[in-house]
Design a protein around this motif. Sequence first.
Motif, PDB file in Angstrom:
ATOM      1  N   GLU A   9       0.854  -1.192   0.000  1.00 48.04           N
ATOM      2  CA  GLU A   9       0.000   0.000   0.000  1.00 48.04           C
ATOM      3  C   GLU A   9       0.887   1.237   0.000  1.00 48.04           C
ATOM      4  OE1 GLU A   9      -3.349   0.035   2.706  1.00 48.04           O
ATOM      5  OE2 GLU A   9      -2.916   2.114   3.225  1.00 48.04           O
ATOM      6  N   VAL A  10       0.539   2.154  -0.840  1.00 42.72           N
ATOM      7  CA  VAL A  10       1.357   3.363  -0.954  1.00 42.72           C
ATOM      8  C   VAL A  10       0.877   4.415   0.043  1.00 42.72           C
ATOM      9  CG1 VAL A  10      -0.091   4.323  -2.795  1.00 42.72           C
ATOM     10  CG2 VAL A  10       2.322   5.005  -2.602  1.00 42.72           C
ATOM     11  N   GLN A  11       1.813   5.060   0.694  1.00 44.99           N
ATOM     12  CA  GLN A  11       1.512   6.212   1.545  1.00 44.99           C
ATOM     13  C   GLN A  11       2.027   7.469   0.847  1.00 44.99           C
ATOM     14  OE1 GLN A  11       3.430   3.595   3.647  1.00 44.99           O
ATOM     15  NE2 GLN A  11       1.408   2.647   3.569  1.00 44.99           N
ATOM     16  N   LEU A  12       1.260   8.537   0.963  1.00 48.51           N
ATOM     17  CA  LEU A  12       1.579   9.761   0.242  1.00 48.51           C
ATOM     18  C   LEU A  12       1.868  10.896   1.209  1.00 48.51           C
ATOM     19  CD1 LEU A  12      -1.300   9.623  -2.395  1.00 48.51           C
ATOM     20  CD2 LEU A  12       0.992   8.659  -2.576  1.00 48.51           C
ATOM     21  N   GLN A  13       2.842  11.699   0.833  1.00 47.66           N
ATOM     22  CA  GLN A  13       3.188  12.871   1.626  1.00 47.66           C
ATOM     23  C   GLN A  13       3.276  14.065   0.702  1.00 47.66           C
ATOM     24  OE1 GLN A  13       3.811  13.270   5.121  1.00 47.66           O
ATOM     25  NE2 GLN A  13       3.665  15.397   4.435  1.00 47.66           N
ATOM     26  N   ALA A  14       2.384  15.024   0.911  1.00 46.81           N
ATOM     27  CA  ALA A  14       2.399  16.254   0.129  1.00 46.81           C
ATOM     28  C   ALA A  14       3.138  17.333   0.906  1.00 46.81           C
ATOM     29  CB  ALA A  14       0.986  16.712  -0.185  1.00 46.81           C
ATOM     30  N   SER A  15       3.886  18.145   0.190  1.00 50.54           N
ATOM     31  CA  SER A  15       4.626  19.230   0.824  1.00 50.54           C
ATOM     32  C   SER A  15       4.835  20.360  -0.175  1.00 50.54           C
ATOM     33  CB  SER A  15       5.979  18.732   1.334  1.00 50.54           C
ATOM     34  OG  SER A  15       6.769  18.252   0.271  1.00 50.54           O
ATOM     35  N   GLY A  16       5.320  21.476   0.327  1.00 49.90           N
ATOM     36  CA  GLY A  16       5.677  22.583  -0.544  1.00 49.90           C
ATOM     37  C   GLY A  16       4.743  23.771  -0.487  1.00 49.90           C
ATOM     38  N   GLY A  17       3.686  23.672   0.276  1.00 44.14           N
ATOM     39  CA  GLY A  17       2.768  24.790   0.373  1.00 44.14           C
ATOM     40  C   GLY A  17       3.378  25.967   1.104  1.00 44.14           C
ATOM     41  N   GLY A  18       2.695  27.085   1.030  1.00 41.15           N
ATOM     42  CA  GLY A  18       3.177  28.282   1.704  1.00 41.15           C
ATOM     43  C   GLY A  18       2.393  29.509   1.295  1.00 41.15           C
ATOM     44  N   LEU A  19       2.921  30.652   1.663  1.00 40.69           N
ATOM     45  CA  LEU A  19       2.303  31.940   1.350  1.00 40.69           C
ATOM     46  C   LEU A  19       3.069  32.591   0.204  1.00 40.69           C
ATOM     47  CD1 LEU A  19       0.387  34.306   2.005  1.00 40.69           C
ATOM     48  CD2 LEU A  19       2.090  35.082   3.681  1.00 40.69           C
ATOM     49  N   VAL A  20       2.344  33.027  -0.802  1.00 40.44           N
ATOM     50  CA  VAL A  20       2.976  33.654  -1.960  1.00 40.44           C
ATOM     51  C   VAL A  20       2.087  34.780  -2.454  1.00 40.44           C
ATOM     52  CG1 VAL A  20       1.926  32.025  -3.592  1.00 40.44           C
ATOM     53  CG2 VAL A  20       4.084  33.174  -4.193  1.00 40.44           C
ATOM     54  N   GLN A  21       2.682  35.775  -3.048  1.00 37.51           N
ATOM     55  CA  GLN A  21       1.905  36.872  -3.622  1.00 37.51           C
ATOM     56  C   GLN A  21       1.327  36.470  -4.968  1.00 37.51           C
ATOM     57  OE1 GLN A  21       4.552  40.286  -3.678  1.00 37.51           O
ATOM     58  NE2 GLN A  21       3.669  41.044  -1.763  1.00 37.51           N
ATOM     59  N   ALA A  22       0.249  37.110  -5.330  1.00 32.27           N
ATOM     60  CA  ALA A  22      -0.357  36.869  -6.635  1.00 32.27           C
ATOM     61  C   ALA A  22       0.688  37.088  -7.725  1.00 32.27           C
ATOM     62  CB  ALA A  22      -1.545  37.790  -6.846  1.00 32.27           C
ATOM     63  N   GLY A  23       0.686  36.191  -8.700  1.00 32.44           N
ATOM     64  CA  GLY A  23       1.671  36.240  -9.766  1.00 32.44           C
ATOM     65  C   GLY A  23       2.908  35.417  -9.489  1.00 32.44           C
ATOM     66  N   GLY A  24       3.042  34.961  -8.271  1.00 24.32           N
ATOM     67  CA  GLY A  24       4.209  34.178  -7.879  1.00 24.32           C
ATOM     68  C   GLY A  24       4.062  32.709  -8.200  1.00 24.32           C
ATOM     69  N   SER A  25       5.039  31.935  -7.734  1.00 21.52           N
ATOM     70  CA  SER A  25       5.098  30.502  -8.035  1.00 21.52           C
ATOM     71  C   SER A  25       5.370  29.686  -6.777  1.00 21.52           C
ATOM     72  CB  SER A  25       6.219  30.219  -9.046  1.00 21.52           C
ATOM     73  OG  SER A  25       5.990  30.874 -10.272  1.00 21.52           O
ATOM     74  N   LEU A  26       4.891  28.469  -6.815  1.00 21.42           N
ATOM     75  CA  LEU A  26       5.207  27.481  -5.792  1.00 21.42           C
ATOM     76  C   LEU A  26       5.308  26.131  -6.478  1.00 21.42           C
ATOM     77  CD1 LEU A  26       2.864  28.197  -2.718  1.00 21.42           C
ATOM     78  CD2 LEU A  26       5.361  28.349  -2.752  1.00 21.42           C
ATOM     79  N   ARG A  27       6.083  25.231  -5.881  1.00 19.68           N
ATOM     80  CA  ARG A  27       6.129  23.868  -6.378  1.00 19.68           C
ATOM     81  C   ARG A  27       5.759  22.915  -5.250  1.00 19.68           C
ATOM     82  NH1 ARG A  27      11.239  20.397  -8.714  1.00 19.68           N
ATOM     83  NH2 ARG A  27      11.749  20.361  -6.485  1.00 19.68           N
ATOM     84  N   LEU A  28       4.709  22.158  -5.479  1.00 23.74           N
ATOM     85  CA  LEU A  28       4.288  21.141  -4.531  1.00 23.74           C
ATOM     86  C   LEU A  28       4.910  19.802  -4.896  1.00 23.74           C
ATOM     87  CD1 LEU A  28       0.472  21.949  -4.205  1.00 23.74           C
ATOM     88  CD2 LEU A  28       2.417  22.976  -3.004  1.00 23.74           C
ATOM     89  N   SER A  29       5.161  19.003  -3.871  1.00 26.98           N
ATOM     90  CA  SER A  29       5.714  17.668  -4.072  1.00 26.98           C
ATOM     91  C   SER A  29       4.804  16.627  -3.442  1.00 26.98           C
ATOM     92  CB  SER A  29       7.104  17.561  -3.432  1.00 26.98           C
ATOM     93  OG  SER A  29       8.003  18.496  -3.980  1.00 26.98           O
ATOM     94  N   CYS A  30       4.729  15.483  -4.068  1.00 25.62           N
ATOM     95  CA  CYS A  30       3.991  14.347  -3.526  1.00 25.62           C
ATOM     96  C   CYS A  30       4.931  13.143  -3.599  1.00 25.62           C
ATOM     97  CB  CYS A  30       2.723  14.098  -4.326  1.00 25.62           C
ATOM     98  SG  CYS A  30       1.772  12.661  -3.762  1.00 25.62           S
ATOM     99  N   THR A  31       5.336  12.664  -2.448  1.00 27.23           N
ATOM    100  CA  THR A  31       6.299  11.574  -2.379  1.00 27.23           C
ATOM    101  C   THR A  31       5.632  10.317  -1.864  1.00 27.23           C
ATOM    102  OG1 THR A  31       8.075  13.148  -1.976  1.00 27.23           O
ATOM    103  CG2 THR A  31       8.508  10.854  -1.415  1.00 27.23           C
ATOM    104  N   ALA A  32       5.996   9.194  -2.468  1.00 29.30           N
ATOM    105  CA  ALA A  32       5.417   7.916  -2.083  1.00 29.30           C
ATOM    106  C   ALA A  32       6.354   7.163  -1.147  1.00 29.30           C
ATOM    107  CB  ALA A  32       5.147   7.072  -3.316  1.00 29.30           C
TER     108      ALA A  32
END
Length: 126
Positions: free
Chosen positions: A1-24
């Motif tokens: 069974e796979v377990q998932l971990q999401a990360s990478g969220g945060g606070l950013v201004q409009a027009g900005g960028s973020l990268r989320l990760s999902c690791t198994a």
Amino acid sequence: EVQLQASGGGLVQAGGSLRLSCTASGDTFDDYAIGWFRRAPGKEREAVSSVAWNDGSTFYADSVKGRFTISRDKFKNTVYLQMDSLKPEDTAVYYCAAVLDEELNTWSHQSEYDYWGKGTLVTVSS
């Protein structure tokens, strides 16, 4: 069974960028489809994007097409969601989910996904 971990969220201004990760963990992503979903404050959870691990096919909600990019790193057993040109309406808790690709009929149907990670909060300020 796979377990998932999401990360990478945060606070950013409009027009900005973020990268989320999902690791198994517990299993590899081989033969899985991995999706990103989000729940904005006061709204239902909605589909954002999905990728088929084996062949790399990708799918996007209309609201994020051209701004978000889903990708996978087979060496790191990780799926990424690159989010560019962020808007305040992208503010939400983002979740990754997985299902065996052969069992998935419609990428955006969250009820078809069997495994879910805890969410990561993305806040976009105006």
